[in-house]
Motif scaffolding. Structure first.
Motif, PDB file in Angstrom:
ATOM      1  N   LEU A 105      14.943  11.359   3.196  1.00  0.00           N
ATOM      2  CA  LEU A 105      14.747  10.401   2.124  1.00  0.00           C
ATOM      3  C   LEU A 105      15.988  10.284   1.256  1.00  0.00           C
ATOM      4  O   LEU A 105      16.749  11.222   1.101  1.00  0.00           O
ATOM      5  CB  LEU A 105      13.575  10.838   1.236  1.00  0.00           C
ATOM      6  CG  LEU A 105      12.281  11.172   1.955  1.00  0.00           C
ATOM      7  CD1 LEU A 105      11.203  11.486   0.948  1.00  0.00           C
ATOM      8  CD2 LEU A 105      11.855  10.019   2.821  1.00  0.00           C
ATOM      9  N   THR A 146       7.997  -4.010   2.458  1.00  0.00           N
ATOM     10  CA  THR A 146       8.743  -3.790   3.686  1.00  0.00           C
ATOM     11  C   THR A 146       8.247  -4.788   4.714  1.00  0.00           C
ATOM     12  O   THR A 146       7.048  -4.887   4.948  1.00  0.00           O
ATOM     13  CB  THR A 146       8.524  -2.355   4.211  1.00  0.00           C
ATOM     14  OG1 THR A 146       9.122  -1.444   3.289  1.00  0.00           O
ATOM     15  CG2 THR A 146       9.193  -2.174   5.568  1.00  0.00           C
ATOM     16  N   ASP A 150       6.519   2.513  -4.249  1.00  0.00           N
ATOM     17  CA  ASP A 150       7.776   3.245  -4.326  1.00  0.00           C
ATOM     18  C   ASP A 150       7.474   4.674  -4.745  1.00  0.00           C
ATOM     19  O   ASP A 150       6.471   4.951  -5.393  1.00  0.00           O
ATOM     20  CB  ASP A 150       8.693   2.570  -5.346  1.00  0.00           C
ATOM     21  CG  ASP A 150      10.129   2.999  -5.198  1.00  0.00           C
ATOM     22  OD1 ASP A 150      10.439   3.682  -4.201  1.00  0.00           O
ATOM     23  OD2 ASP A 150      10.939   2.666  -6.076  1.00  0.00           O
ATOM     24  N   ARG A 198      11.610   6.515  -1.298  1.00  0.00           N
ATOM     25  CA  ARG A 198      11.027   6.057  -0.038  1.00  0.00           C
ATOM     26  C   ARG A 198       9.704   5.346  -0.297  1.00  0.00           C
ATOM     27  O   ARG A 198       8.890   5.800  -1.091  1.00  0.00           O
ATOM     28  CB  ARG A 198      10.802   7.236   0.907  1.00  0.00           C
ATOM     29  CG  ARG A 198      10.402   6.796   2.309  1.00  0.00           C
ATOM     30  CD  ARG A 198      10.265   7.997   3.229  1.00  0.00           C
ATOM     31  NE  ARG A 198       9.990   7.596   4.595  1.00  0.00           N
ATOM     32  CZ  ARG A 198      10.930   7.283   5.470  1.00  0.00           C
ATOM     33  NH1 ARG A 198      12.197   7.334   5.126  1.00  0.00           N
ATOM     34  NH2 ARG A 198      10.600   6.921   6.700  1.00  0.00           N
ATOM     35  N   ARG A 199       9.489   4.234   0.372  1.00  0.00           N
ATOM     36  CA  ARG A 199       8.230   3.499   0.229  1.00  0.00           C
ATOM     37  C   ARG A 199       7.134   4.153   1.047  1.00  0.00           C
ATOM     38  O   ARG A 199       7.388   4.785   2.067  1.00  0.00           O
ATOM     39  CB  ARG A 199       8.440   2.055   0.671  1.00  0.00           C
ATOM     40  CG  ARG A 199       9.340   1.272  -0.276  1.00  0.00           C
ATOM     41  CD  ARG A 199       9.810  -0.010   0.334  1.00  0.00           C
ATOM     42  NE  ARG A 199      10.634  -0.753  -0.609  1.00  0.00           N
ATOM     43  CZ  ARG A 199      11.598  -1.584  -0.249  1.00  0.00           C
ATOM     44  NH1 ARG A 199      11.882  -1.743   1.021  1.00  0.00           N
ATOM     45  NH2 ARG A 199      12.296  -2.226  -1.158  1.00  0.00           N
ATOM     46  N   ASP A 220       3.843   7.765   5.458  1.00  0.00           N
ATOM     47  CA  ASP A 220       5.036   7.078   5.943  1.00  0.00           C
ATOM     48  C   ASP A 220       4.615   5.878   6.802  1.00  0.00           C
ATOM     49  O   ASP A 220       3.856   6.040   7.766  1.00  0.00           O
ATOM     50  CB  ASP A 220       5.883   8.046   6.773  1.00  0.00           C
ATOM     51  CG  ASP A 220       7.236   7.475   7.128  1.00  0.00           C
ATOM     52  OD1 ASP A 220       7.279   6.403   7.768  1.00  0.00           O
ATOM     53  OD2 ASP A 220       8.259   8.097   6.783  1.00  0.00           O
TER      54      ASP A 220
END
Length: 339
Positions: A67, A83, A272, A277-278, A303
């Motif tokens: 990350l 995303t 977020d 990292r989303r 993830d």
């Protein structure tokens, strides 16, 4: 009193670093989220250590990811992120979990660690601490890094030792400290080694019904007689979701079992995180509320590429109370190695 003297005095009274210190962040969130259950946990959370007045927060389940570190401290609200290719609108928590289970089940497993190997984990706490904040400005470099930066820990697969960074006697530099442990075959209330957890996970049936039956029979988390069956099922499932080594089929089984637990709410966009990292955010209410009357919720971070859990945080209303993100994890041959 200067800050260095304060650090030394606090450190002198602190116990030997344990798993929670070495995998920072784990205890504070889990204690807050399960204050009414902690006396019942078979895999209980270890005590935490106070260093320089800062309490280490929680470790979430490890997944091998890398990350970008970033974010800022304070009462950071949960922010939406986007995303391309990830569509969550109109999807229920149950549908998502079953879909993830089907995908995870196809993933190959890495080699199972040997007894003498170590599990390395790097985490970052949420909300992210600002090293430039006034409360840290007079601290030595080592203490500042320990309190505000990413945290690293090593745990031997057979549960006989742990390792992590600690301040030297001057409170200035960090040194790697290895501590012996005895996690396997303990009495009720003792933690289990990663090896024992792996064996439990590997034996889970593939179906939701079979997994729930197995977990209820094992009763690793003693049932709360005043809670519903679904709440007790949730406690059993989420303890295993925090395992250090996770077979793909076992994670699929846990996702299918969790899909049967009512109350899960899926955020319709990626969120977020303090580590940059989303994540897919899956949230469950917890019993009780804060002193100000707001609802407390547990939020699992998944993830969107690997479909594995890499973080967990506790929400107070719409603000992050505390949490931890796994930055990376790997199997290594000795403490100090990072893979």
């Amino acid at each position: 009193m200067d800050e260095l003297t304060r650090v030394r005095e606090l450190r002198a009274d602190a116990p030997t670093p344990d798993r929670a210190r070495l995998a920072p962040g784990r205890t504070r969130l889990l204690e807050a989220a399960r204050a009414d259950e902690r006396h019942r946990a078979l895999w209980r959370r270890r005590q935490f250590v106070i260093v320089g007045g800062v309490v280490a927060a929680v470790t979430a389940v490890a997944v091998t990811v890398s990350l970008l570190l970033g974010g800022s401290g304070g009462d950071r609200k949960v922010q939406p992120a986007t995303t391309p290719g990830v569509h969550l609108k109109g999807v229920s928590a149950s549908d998502l979990l079953n879909r993830l289970a089907d995908e995870v089940e196809k993933q190959p497993d890495a080699a199972v660690p040997t007894a003498k190997q170590w599990i390395y984990t790097k985490t970052i706490e949420e909300p992210v601490k600002d090293p430039k904040a006034d409360q840290y400005k007079n601290l030595p470099k080592g203490a500042l890094k320990l309190m505000t930066g990413p945290q690293e820990s090593w745990l031997r697969y057979d549960g006989t030792a742990q390792a992590g960074w600690n301040l030297d006697t001057k409170g200035e530099k960090l040194k790697l400290q290895v501590t012996e442990m005895h996690l396997e075959n303990g009495a009720e209330g003792d933690d289990r080694s990663p090896r024992e957890m792996y064996r439990t996970l590997a034996a889970l049936p593939s179906t939701a019904e079979g997994t729930l039956k197995a977990l209820r029979e094992q009763n690793a988390i003693a049932d709360d007689k005043g809670a519903s069956q679904s709440r007790n099922d949730y406690a059993e499932i989420t303890v295993l979701l925090r395992a250090d080594v996770m077979p793909a089929k076992a994670l699929a089984s846990l996702y299918r079992a969790l899909a049967t637990v009512p109350g899960g709410k899926l955020t319709d966009h990626l969120v977020d995180t303090g580590a940059g990292r989303r994540a897919i955010a899956l949230t469950y209410d917890r019993a009780g509320s804060t002193p100000n009357g707001s609802a407390m919720r547990e939020q699992w971070l998944i993830d969107p590429q690997t479909y594995r859990v890499f973080g967990m945080r506790l929400l107070d209303g719409n603000k992050i109370a505390t949490g931890s993100i796994t930055v990376s994890t790997s199997v290594v041959n000795a403490p100090g190695d990072r893979g």
